[in-house]
Scaffold this motif. Structure first.
Motif, PDB file in Angstrom:
ATOM      1  N   PRO A 101       0.815  -1.233   0.000  1.00 40.27           N
ATOM      2  CA  PRO A 101       0.000   0.000   0.000  1.00 40.27           C
ATOM      3  C   PRO A 101       0.838   1.268   0.000  1.00 40.27           C
ATOM      4  N   LEU A 102       1.971   1.245   0.716  1.00 43.83           N
ATOM      5  CA  LEU A 102       2.827   2.436   0.762  1.00 43.83           C
ATOM      6  C   LEU A 102       3.402   2.757  -0.615  1.00 43.83           C
ATOM      7  N   LEU A 103       3.907   1.739  -1.306  1.00 46.73           N
ATOM      8  CA  LEU A 103       4.486   1.961  -2.629  1.00 46.73           C
ATOM      9  C   LEU A 103       3.419   2.383  -3.640  1.00 46.73           C
ATOM     10  N   MET A 104       2.275   1.720  -3.612  1.00 50.86           N
ATOM     11  CA  MET A 104       1.210   2.080  -4.548  1.00 50.86           C
ATOM     12  C   MET A 104       0.720   3.501  -4.300  1.00 50.86           C
ATOM     13  N   SER A 105       0.613   3.896  -3.041  1.00 52.80           N
ATOM     14  CA  SER A 105       0.166   5.258  -2.729  1.00 52.80           C
ATOM     15  C   SER A 105       1.180   6.290  -3.213  1.00 52.80           C
ATOM     16  N   ALA A 106       2.481   5.971  -3.060  1.00 53.71           N
ATOM     17  CA  ALA A 106       3.512   6.912  -3.495  1.00 53.71           C
ATOM     18  C   ALA A 106       3.466   7.111  -5.009  1.00 53.71           C
ATOM     19  N   PHE A 107       3.337   6.025  -5.759  1.00 49.55           N
ATOM     20  CA  PHE A 107       3.295   6.157  -7.214  1.00 49.55           C
ATOM     21  C   PHE A 107       1.988   6.808  -7.675  1.00 49.55           C
ATOM     22  N   ARG A 108       0.899   6.515  -6.992  1.00 51.57           N
ATOM     23  CA  ARG A 108      -0.375   7.158  -7.363  1.00 51.57           C
ATOM     24  C   ARG A 108      -0.324   8.651  -7.071  1.00 51.57           C
ATOM     25  N   TRP A 109       0.381   9.043  -6.009  1.00 51.64           N
ATOM     26  CA  TRP A 109       0.512  10.461  -5.686  1.00 51.64           C
ATOM     27  C   TRP A 109       1.221  11.197  -6.811  1.00 51.64           C
ATOM     28  N   LEU A 110       2.235  10.570  -7.409  1.00 51.50           N
ATOM     29  CA  LEU A 110       2.938  11.190  -8.520  1.00 51.50           C
ATOM     30  C   LEU A 110       2.015  11.424  -9.707  1.00 51.50           C
ATOM     31  N   ASP A 111       0.970  10.621  -9.829  1.00 50.84           N
ATOM     32  CA  ASP A 111       0.097  10.658 -10.999  1.00 50.84           C
ATOM     33  C   ASP A 111      -1.131  11.528 -10.788  1.00 50.84           C
ATOM     34  N   ARG A 112      -1.130  12.382  -9.759  1.00 51.31           N
ATOM     35  CA  ARG A 112      -2.332  13.134  -9.424  1.00 51.31           C
ATOM     36  C   ARG A 112      -2.623  14.257 -10.408  1.00 51.31           C
ATOM     37  N   VAL A 113      -1.610  14.744 -11.123  1.00 49.87           N
ATOM     38  CA  VAL A 113      -1.848  15.870 -12.028  1.00 49.87           C
ATOM     39  C   VAL A 113      -2.802  15.458 -13.143  1.00 49.87           C
ATOM     40  N   GLU A 114      -2.495  14.344 -13.801  1.00 49.46           N
ATOM     41  CA  GLU A 114      -3.377  13.795 -14.836  1.00 49.46           C
ATOM     42  C   GLU A 114      -3.563  12.308 -14.543  1.00 49.46           C
ATOM     43  N   PRO A 115      -4.345  11.971 -13.521  1.00 48.52           N
ATOM     44  CA  PRO A 115      -4.449  10.558 -13.125  1.00 48.52           C
ATOM     45  C   PRO A 115      -5.093   9.699 -14.196  1.00 48.52           C
ATOM     46  N   GLY A 116      -4.438   8.598 -14.503  1.00 50.17           N
ATOM     47  CA  GLY A 116      -4.997   7.652 -15.454  1.00 50.17           C
ATOM     48  C   GLY A 116      -5.966   6.703 -14.780  1.00 50.17           C
ATOM     49  N   PRO A 117      -6.665   5.902 -15.555  1.00 54.11           N
ATOM     50  CA  PRO A 117      -7.617   4.943 -14.970  1.00 54.11           C
ATOM     51  C   PRO A 117      -6.922   3.920 -14.090  1.00 54.11           C
ATOM     52  N   TRP A 118      -7.592   3.527 -13.045  1.00 55.41           N
ATOM     53  CA  TRP A 118      -7.045   2.515 -12.153  1.00 55.41           C
ATOM     54  C   TRP A 118      -6.862   1.181 -12.858  1.00 55.41           C
ATOM     55  N   LYS A 119      -7.664   0.920 -13.892  1.00 58.36           N
ATOM     56  CA  LYS A 119      -7.551  -0.366 -14.559  1.00 58.36           C
ATOM     57  C   LYS A 119      -6.174  -0.543 -15.190  1.00 58.36           C
ATOM     58  N   ASN A 120      -5.568   0.540 -15.674  1.00 60.70           N
ATOM     59  CA  ASN A 120      -4.218   0.446 -16.223  1.00 60.70           C
ATOM     60  C   ASN A 120      -3.203   0.128 -15.130  1.00 60.70           C
ATOM     61  N   LEU A 121      -3.355   0.760 -13.976  1.00 61.29           N
ATOM     62  CA  LEU A 121      -2.426   0.527 -12.876  1.00 61.29           C
ATOM     63  C   LEU A 121      -2.591  -0.877 -12.303  1.00 61.29           C
ATOM     64  N   LEU A 122      -3.831  -1.326 -12.194  1.00 62.85           N
ATOM     65  CA  LEU A 122      -4.065  -2.679 -11.681  1.00 62.85           C
ATOM     66  C   LEU A 122      -3.549  -3.732 -12.663  1.00 62.85           C
ATOM     67  N   PHE A 123      -3.673  -3.447 -13.960  1.00 62.21           N
ATOM     68  CA  PHE A 123      -3.087  -4.356 -14.941  1.00 62.21           C
ATOM     69  C   PHE A 123      -1.571  -4.438 -14.759  1.00 62.21           C
ATOM     70  N   ALA A 124      -0.924  -3.290 -14.585  1.00 54.30           N
ATOM     71  CA  ALA A 124       0.525  -3.284 -14.397  1.00 54.30           C
ATOM     72  C   ALA A 124       0.915  -4.070 -13.146  1.00 54.30           C
ATOM     73  N   ILE A 178       5.034  -2.517 -19.436  1.00 57.24           N
ATOM     74  CA  ILE A 178       5.170  -1.120 -19.836  1.00 57.24           C
ATOM     75  C   ILE A 178       5.028  -1.000 -21.347  1.00 57.24           C
ATOM     76  N   LEU A 179       5.594  -1.949 -22.087  1.00 54.38           N
ATOM     77  CA  LEU A 179       5.473  -1.931 -23.538  1.00 54.38           C
ATOM     78  C   LEU A 179       4.018  -2.070 -23.973  1.00 54.38           C
ATOM     79  N   LEU A 180       3.276  -2.970 -23.347  1.00 54.52           N
ATOM     80  CA  LEU A 180       1.873  -3.151 -23.706  1.00 54.52           C
ATOM     81  C   LEU A 180       1.064  -1.881 -23.444  1.00 54.52           C
ATOM     82  N   LEU A 181       1.315  -1.242 -22.313  1.00 54.29           N
ATOM     83  CA  LEU A 181       0.610   0.006 -22.016  1.00 54.29           C
ATOM     84  C   LEU A 181       1.034   1.105 -22.981  1.00 54.29           C
ATOM     85  N   PHE A 182       2.290   1.132 -23.363  1.00 51.52           N
ATOM     86  CA  PHE A 182       2.782   2.128 -24.310  1.00 51.52           C
ATOM     87  C   PHE A 182       2.124   1.950 -25.677  1.00 51.52           C
ATOM     88  N   LEU A 183       1.894   0.718 -26.071  1.00 51.10           N
ATOM     89  CA  LEU A 183       1.332   0.443 -27.392  1.00 51.10           C
ATOM     90  C   LEU A 183      -0.191   0.575 -27.420  1.00 51.10           C
TER      91      LEU A 183
END
Length: 455
Positions: A101-124, A178-183
């Motif tokens: 939870p700590l790591l996920m919260s830290a990375f999600r905090w970085l993404d607050r400016v233009e937050p992407g869908p959670w489904k992409n993060l959960l897939f990763a 990361i490649l799949l999300l990039f494509l």
């Protein structure tokens, strides 16, 4: 709707005919109360829209991905339980989940400016925890057995597997997410922050599964030899992997994510750069991973702590600074690009400064929720998201990376903003003034329709 070219926000100049994307980017001028959107695509082809309910998503693709990851999870469960035993698996699971939870919260905090869908993060995360971990377990085991058979030296095979094979296999498996999300999720992959976030979630999932295996095996060893307390193997493994270096795998894979982030920022015609930058990041991730593993398997405890203090901690600090700087750069992009739309009449003058402040954006949503309820807060949140995407789209157009459909995508976003402006614009104006980022009129004047000092 006519088009103006904004060289300086205060002096829009009309331009006749088509305007190239390179150089100063043209801005559609709102010259009527109900503007037309002649270049916008048909609604069925819109790329930007509020998040849809899950039952309206592309079910076939979603079911295929979920099925694949579920099968990988089942195989991982069987393999890890076979190695650790049921009790060791449960202990490892309970301890390995603590840093997640700590790591996920830290990375999600970085993404607050233009937050992407959670489904992409959960897939990763799921890819790292199940697919990448399964590939790593099978490939590493096969490679170590093959080296041991070929060299007749099991000890050197284990060392070679940890320092050479494991970094290559594991970083490649994580980079696949990361490649799949990039494509396939390219519109959510806009720069460095997105690369760092996707890589961080993928590596967090991989480390989670790996920690279950290591902690479960350590617990089984303690059960066999009767070790307990702080002197046990489980306690030592927990301290090294969870307390000292929970960021190790995210640190390695973030280098790959940064490579993809730079590739996302490259102009559309620079195909070679889009290939070389991710490969460079992947090679750096493999090299740092190999150095980390080699310090533990070859150099002994002193080398391990030396690499930890001299390399890992500074690298973690540098990448943390880079991630925070990239987030601030995104906010500066918003404050630099949106005033052109305010000059053209699409936004209120105070909106760009409010949208470039996370505190003001949150205050605007809270104000709308208090005044008109949750639907209004949701509309303001969508307005902020569309405006942020518009700023990044215009920035990519300025760099020549937006593509030929830039006018249609721009007007699509302007259409979404226009639909929500009645609620969002006054709320953002109020937030800009309340946070001191814009001039506030005296208390007896209205705030564009809202006056918090009036009962």
């Amino acid at each position: 709707m006519r088009v103006v070219r904004v060289d300086h926000v205060s002096n829009p100049v009309p331009v006749e005919g088509p305007v190239p994307v390179e150089g100063p980017v043209p801005v559609p001028h709102r010259d009527a109360e109900e503007p037309a959107f002649p270049a916008a695509a048909d609604r069925s082809q819109w790329r930007y829209r509020p998040r849809r309910a899950f039952w309206r998503s592309r079910l076939v693709r979603a079911v295929a991905v979920v099925t694949l990851l579920a099968l990988c999870a089942l195989v991982i469960l069987v393999l890890v339980r076979e190695q650790t035993g049921t009790q060791g698996f449960l202990v490892g699971l309970g301890l390995a989940v603590l840093p997640v939870p700590l790591l996920m919260s830290a990375f999600r905090w970085l993404d607050r400016v233009e937050p992407g869908p959670w489904k992409n993060l959960l897939f990763a995360f799921a890819w790292g925890a199940f697919a990448a971990a399964l590939v790593a377990i099978l490939a590493n085991s096969f490679a170590v057995r093959w080296i041991a058979t070929a060299t007749a030296d099991p000890d050197s095979a284990d060392t070679l597997g940890a320092t050479v094979v494991a970094p290559v296999v594991e970083e490649s498996a994580k980079a696949a997410a990361i490649l799949l999300l990039f494509l396939f999720r390219r519109r959510y992959f806009g720069g460095l922050v997105d690369g760092v976030v996707f890589a961080g979630f993928t590596a967090t999932g991989f480390a989670f599964t790996e920690n279950i295996l290591y902690l479960g095996n350590a617990f089984g060893e303690d059960q066999e030899f009767g070790s307990t307390g702080l002197g046990s193997v489980t306690a030592a493994t927990f301290f090294v992997r969870v307390v000292m270096s929970p960021f190790a795998h995210p640190l390695f894979t973030v280098l790959t994510g940064i490579g993809f982030g730079f590739a996302a920022l490259a102009p559309r015609g620079k195909r070679l750069r889009r290939v070389l930058l991710p490969l460079t990041g992947l090679l750096l991730a493999m090299g740092l991973h190999a150095t980390w593993n080699g310090s533990a398997t070859v150099g002994g405890p002193l080398a391990f702590y030396a690499v930890y203090g001299a390399l890992m901690v500074p690298a973690f600090g540098l990448l943390t600074w880079l991630a925070v700087w990239s987030r601030q750069r995104e906010l500066r992009t918003i404050s630099g690009e949106l005033p052109a739309y305010a000059a053209a009449g699409w936004l209120a003058p105070a909106e760009p400064v409010a949208l470039s402040s996370m505190r003001a954006r949150q205050m605007a949503r809270a104000f709308a929720a208090r005044t008109y309820g949750p639907p209004a807060a949701r509309a303001v949140g969508e307005y902020e998201s569309f405006a942020t995407t518009l700023a990044f789209l215009r920035n990519r157009a300025r760099r020549g990376a937006a593509g030929p459909d830039f006018p249609a995508r721009e007007q699509e976003l302007l259409h979404h903003l226009w639909q929500r402006r009645a609620v969002a614009s006054p709320a953002l104006t109020y937030a800009a003034r309340a946070t001191g980022r814009a001039w506030a009129p005296p208390q007896y004047l209205d705030y564009d329709g809202y006056n918090p000092y009036r009962s």
